[in-house]
Motif scaffolding. Structure first.
Motif, PDB file in Angstrom:
ATOM      1  N   GLN A 122       2.530 -10.033   6.891  1.00 46.26           N
ATOM      2  CA  GLN A 122       3.364 -11.023   6.106  1.00 46.26           C
ATOM      3  C   GLN A 122       4.362 -10.696   5.140  1.00 46.26           C
ATOM      4  O   GLN A 122       5.266 -11.616   4.993  1.00 46.26           O
ATOM      5  CB  GLN A 122       1.879 -11.395   5.099  1.00 46.26           C
ATOM      6  N   VAL A 123       4.523  -9.474   4.907  1.00 50.95           N
ATOM      7  CA  VAL A 123       5.836  -8.982   4.218  1.00 50.95           C
ATOM      8  C   VAL A 123       6.937  -9.234   4.987  1.00 50.95           C
ATOM      9  O   VAL A 123       8.104  -9.723   4.737  1.00 50.95           O
ATOM     10  CB  VAL A 123       5.722  -7.340   3.659  1.00 50.95           C
ATOM     11  N   CYS A 124       6.899  -9.127   6.447  1.00 53.52           N
ATOM     12  CA  CYS A 124       7.735  -9.292   7.460  1.00 53.52           C
ATOM     13  C   CYS A 124       8.239 -10.582   7.537  1.00 53.52           C
ATOM     14  O   CYS A 124       9.420 -11.211   7.419  1.00 53.52           O
ATOM     15  CB  CYS A 124       7.175  -8.996   8.832  1.00 53.52           C
ATOM     16  N   ASP A 125       7.183 -11.538   7.429  1.00 48.66           N
ATOM     17  CA  ASP A 125       7.289 -13.055   7.395  1.00 48.66           C
ATOM     18  C   ASP A 125       7.911 -13.307   6.398  1.00 48.66           C
ATOM     19  O   ASP A 125       9.094 -14.263   6.175  1.00 48.66           O
ATOM     20  CB  ASP A 125       6.021 -13.863   7.427  1.00 48.66           C
ATOM     21  N   GLN A 126       7.812 -12.802   5.116  1.00 49.89           N
ATOM     22  CA  GLN A 126       8.315 -13.178   3.913  1.00 49.89           C
ATOM     23  C   GLN A 126       9.646 -12.871   3.793  1.00 49.89           C
ATOM     24  O   GLN A 126      10.637 -13.704   3.359  1.00 49.89           O
ATOM     25  CB  GLN A 126       7.636 -12.663   2.627  1.00 49.89           C
TER      26      GLN A 126
ATOM     27  N   PHE B  90      11.554  -7.297  -3.987  1.00 43.98           N
ATOM     28  CA  PHE B  90      10.331  -7.448  -3.196  1.00 43.98           C
ATOM     29  C   PHE B  90      10.122  -6.215  -2.202  1.00 43.98           C
ATOM     30  O   PHE B  90       9.042  -5.674  -1.865  1.00 43.98           O
ATOM     31  CB  PHE B  90      10.455  -8.869  -2.361  1.00 43.98           C
ATOM     32  N   THR B  91      11.389  -5.833  -1.460  1.00 40.00           N
ATOM     33  CA  THR B  91      11.450  -4.890  -0.642  1.00 40.00           C
ATOM     34  C   THR B  91      11.069  -3.421  -1.468  1.00 40.00           C
ATOM     35  O   THR B  91      10.163  -2.569  -0.552  1.00 40.00           O
ATOM     36  CB  THR B  91      12.594  -4.613   0.189  1.00 40.00           C
ATOM     37  N   HIS B  92      11.358  -3.385  -2.472  1.00 38.89           N
ATOM     38  CA  HIS B  92      11.065  -2.163  -3.003  1.00 38.89           C
ATOM     39  C   HIS B  92       9.310  -1.568  -3.435  1.00 38.89           C
ATOM     40  O   HIS B  92       9.231  -0.604  -3.177  1.00 38.89           O
ATOM     41  CB  HIS B  92      11.762  -2.103  -4.603  1.00 38.89           C
ATOM     42  N   VAL B  93       8.674  -2.729  -3.720  1.00 39.48           N
ATOM     43  CA  VAL B  93       7.378  -2.752  -3.735  1.00 39.48           C
ATOM     44  C   VAL B  93       6.940  -2.460  -2.442  1.00 39.48           C
ATOM     45  O   VAL B  93       5.815  -1.381  -2.442  1.00 39.48           O
ATOM     46  CB  VAL B  93       6.795  -3.911  -4.367  1.00 39.48           C
ATOM     47  N   ALA B  94       7.209  -3.059  -1.607  1.00 43.58           N
ATOM     48  CA  ALA B  94       6.621  -2.662  -0.129  1.00 43.58           C
ATOM     49  C   ALA B  94       7.002  -1.295   0.361  1.00 43.58           C
ATOM     50  O   ALA B  94       6.174  -0.768   0.791  1.00 43.58           O
ATOM     51  CB  ALA B  94       7.013  -3.891   0.812  1.00 43.58           C
ATOM     52  N   GLU B  95       8.062  -0.832   0.069  1.00 43.67           N
ATOM     53  CA  GLU B  95       8.576   0.552   0.238  1.00 43.67           C
ATOM     54  C   GLU B  95       8.037   1.214  -0.490  1.00 43.67           C
ATOM     55  O   GLU B  95       7.603   2.653  -0.074  1.00 43.67           O
ATOM     56  CB  GLU B  95      10.194   0.695  -0.016  1.00 43.67           C
TER      57      GLU B  95
END
Length: 727
Positions: free
Chosen positions: A91-95, A63-68
């Motif tokens: 929202q990414v932070c919340d997830q 999940f973090t890789h996509v955000a990164e």
């Protein structure tokens, strides 16, 4: 340290990183192109992804890789933050917070709640929309035709430079050099190529199974160095493969080195981690360095000589090493301590204080001068230990304040108002227990200011105010209390409307006279609301009474100041610590009470004539050097029936600028007081704030000075005679 302990550290550090990431996201809206803020966001996501991988938390990693990946495009300037993208990353932070909380609770990431799993899929889909262009480029890359240009000039420095020297036996081992060149086009594009023929012998000397060619290749790709090197995995041992990044990539390497976490890393590890060096290149360089015939040389020098990495990148890594070493030296005395261990320490020190008081009393009763002196020294040392231990639990309130940036952002968008949060006094310190419990009351107050206080932009402009409303958070020390102010520049409170509602609900009578402050404080009554409509934020009369209840539970007080049309300020006063205080012992009848020493201004003795006059007076005031001082008799408050002493004393106390006198029988001196909570049966008693245990084993009640001053203020003040006290 076992794996569970290490996992707890990962969870704590990840939560801190996510808070930093959220703070940076809230700042980025004001400065969408600030490289430092963008790098802080990327660094937080990158660190969490890397650490999660160590524990096999694949769901967090993927999940973090996509955000990164999206953040990487922002860093490269391909796109910029806007309101939509900022909201998505919040929202990414919340997830991520939810996933880490799930791990903290002992859950498996393979068994997520459906709602959490659905939210993760939705966010991943939304993030992927920002990668669509990149994915299209990657998909189209294999279809591009190879461009072969024979040139003698240097290859352009905006591309990767591959220096390929395939071994002479590569064909004999079943490998075709051209196959490797074709494979490069599956994840990039060969822009230029120079074929080196200097080792090609005469035609009659050629061996058809021997390779004589080398290649210099300019290669355009988004892949990293390790991926490019992986293309030559099967010929790496027999060939000489050198990979040089483009100039732009060199800058990226230096930036990544500067962004590496503050860890003690060796030079080679740093270069591998940032991607400037591959693991196989490092291993070869280490072997080269350890050759017996080789003169000892630093690994950085070997890497430069072998042309594995650029000198400027090595220099940046060495500087980072020095920076980490200097920071480690400065922070060498800092350690992370479990909060539960601190609480246990404070509890033990509290018991030590009680035991020490008993020992000191026994020494005084024994009459042994040497023992009395020894226990006095022990008492002073215990007091110093107490003060040192309490400072360990003191934290800055700024971290709590900064969290409300997110609240203000979300609520302002929900209300359709332009509101900004201003913070001051963030370096003010108080007990961590108080900090943990003040968050909910502050949230209520801030949301209330935004909903009821700040007017819509059109109304503000009509009133000559800026369209953007302001909510302010401020903290400062006052005596041994901390004051937290929540203020806004909104419309203020309408006294007449509040009073009218209070009369309707029977909270006050029609002919009752109230001060402005008393009218404002009516909004803390349960179920009280002046809202005409119920919204998702307010209007049900639930919230402000909860605020007061929570603050009172912390031995604090809350009051309001407001000017209609100008704004409202809610002022919260809290004790710095909930554990141990310096107290002042007083006696009333056969009972002993404690007053917080920091609230005691002075003590004055009443003569027998003055005491008799005070008892016979119908006034609740005494004249203290020309000032009217309201007082309360503790004998009357606690219904003490035995005969009062001939001489009484007045203890003058001060809280939040309000002074009052407590008429007591005896003054018994200072006492280190370990605060213990009273049972629920005492919840409605405003005069008491807890109890403590004396050295004799007896129980002494701790007086709540704010509660007493509040009770005095509510009495009808009608002094007819006053008695002068000479100090």
């Amino acid at each position: 340290m076992n794996i569970d302990d290490v996992l707890k550290i990962f969870i704590a550090e990840s939560q801190e990183l996510l808070q930093q990431m959220e703070d940076a996201l809230l700042q980025i809206e004001q400065n969408p192109h600030d490289p430092d803020i963008i790098n802080a966001i990327f660094r937080a996501a990158h660190t969490i992804k890397g650490s999660a991988g160590l524990f096999g938390l694949d769901a967090i990693v993927s999940f973090t890789h996509v955000a990164e990946s999206v953040l990487d495009r922002i860093r490269s300037g391909e796109m910029a933050f806007n309101d939509t993208l900022t909201a998505l990353f919040l929202q990414v932070c919340d997830q991520l917070n939810a996933l880490i909380a799930h791990v903290d609770a002992g859950g498996s990431l393979d068994e997520l709640e459906p709602a959490l799993q659905k939210q993760g899929v939705a966010l991943t889909t939304n993030l992927s929309h920002y990668l669509s262009g990149e994915l299209a480029v990657a998909a189209a890359a294999p279809q591009r035709a190879t461009q072969v240009v024979r040139e003698s000039s240097d290859t352009p420095n905006e591309h990767w430079h591959l220096s390929l020297r395939f071994g002479p036996d590569v064909l004999r081992n079943g490998m075709d050099p051209l196959a490797f060149l074709r494979y490069l086009n599956t994840f990039g594009q060969i822009v230029h190529i120079v074929t080196l023929t200097e080792h090609v012998p005469a035609a009659d000397e050629m061996d058809p199974e021997t390779n004589y060619l080398g290649f210099e290749v300019a290669f355009a790709t988004e892949a990293d160095k390790e991926t490019i090197e992986g293309a030559f995995e099967f010929v790496r041992e027999d060939s000489q493969i050198r990979i040089f990044p483009p100039n732009s990539k060199t800058v990226d390497y230096i930036q990544l080195i500067n962004e590496l976490p503050e860890e003690d890393l060796r030079l080679g590890e740093m270069l591998v981690r940032c991607g400037a060096l591959t693991q196989s290149e490092l291993e070869k360089a280490l072997l080269k360095q350890s050759e017996p015939e080789a003169s000892p040389a630093p690994i950085g020098e070997v890497l430069i000589n072998e042309q594995n990495v650029q000198p400027q990148v090595v220099t940046a890594a060495l500087q980072k090493q020095k920076q980490v070493k200097d920071n480690r030296t400065a922070e060498g005395n800092l350690i992370r301590v479990d909060a539960n261990k601190l609480d246990q320490l404070i509890n033990l020190i509290g018991e030590l204080i009680i035991a020490g008081a008993g020992t000191q009393l026994a020494a005084q009763q024994s009459g042994a001068a040497q023992l009395v002196e020894s226990t006095g020294v022990l008492s002073r040392l215990v007091e110093e230990v107490r003060d040192s231990a309490l400072t360990l639990r003191m934290v800055q309130i700024g971290t709590t304040f900064n969290r409300f940036q997110r609240v203000v952002r979300d609520v302002s968008k929900e209300l359709g108002k332009d509101i900004v949060l201003e913070i001051s006094g963030g370096d003010t310190e108080l007990d961590k227990t108080v900090v943990e419990k003040i968050g909910d009351p502050l949230t209520h107050l801030i949301r209330n200011s935004m909903d009821h206080g700040i007017e819509p932009a059109s109304v503000r402009l009509e009133r000559g105010k800026p369209a953007q409303g302001t909510v302010r958070l401020n903290a400062y020390h006052e005596s041994s209390s901390i004051v937290i102010e929540v203020s806004d520049d909104g419309g203020g409170l309408n006294k007449d409307r509040i009073l009218r509602k209070a009369i309707e609900r029977g909270l006050v009578s029609d002919n009752q006279s109230l001060t402005d402050k008393e009218i404002f404080n009516l909004i803390f009554e349960p179920g009280f609301s002046t809202a005409d409509q119920v919204s998702s934020l307010s209007g049900r009369g639930v919230g402000m009474d909860v605020v007061k209840k929570n603050i009172t539970a912390l031995r604090g007080t809350v009051d309001l100041d407001s000017i209609e049309g100008v704004g409202t300020t809610t002022r919260i006063r809290l004790p710095l610590t909930l554990a141990i205080i310096d107290g002042f012992l007083i006696g009333v009848g056969k009972a002993t009470y404690v007053v917080p020493l920091d609230m005691v201004e002075e003590c004055i003795e009443l003569t027998s004539d003055q005491s008799s006059a005070a008892r016979q007076s119908t006034s609740d005031y005494i004249d203290l050097r020309g000032d009217a001082l309201p007082f309360i008799r503790l004998r009357e408050l606690f219904a003490v029936e035995d005969e009062p002493p001939r001489r009484e004393n007045v203890v003058v106390v001060n809280y939040a600028g309000n002074r009052a006198g407590l008429v007591v029988d005896q003054l018994m001196g200072e006492f280190q007081t370990v605060i213990k909570p009273l049972g629920k049966i005492f919840d409605n008693n405003r005069a008491l704030g807890g109890f403590t245990i004396l050295g004799s084993g007896a129980v002494a009640l701790i007086l709540s000075v704010p509660g007493m001053i509040g009770a005095i203020a509510q009495r009808q003040a009608a002094p007819s005679t006053a008695m002068t006290i000479n100090s």
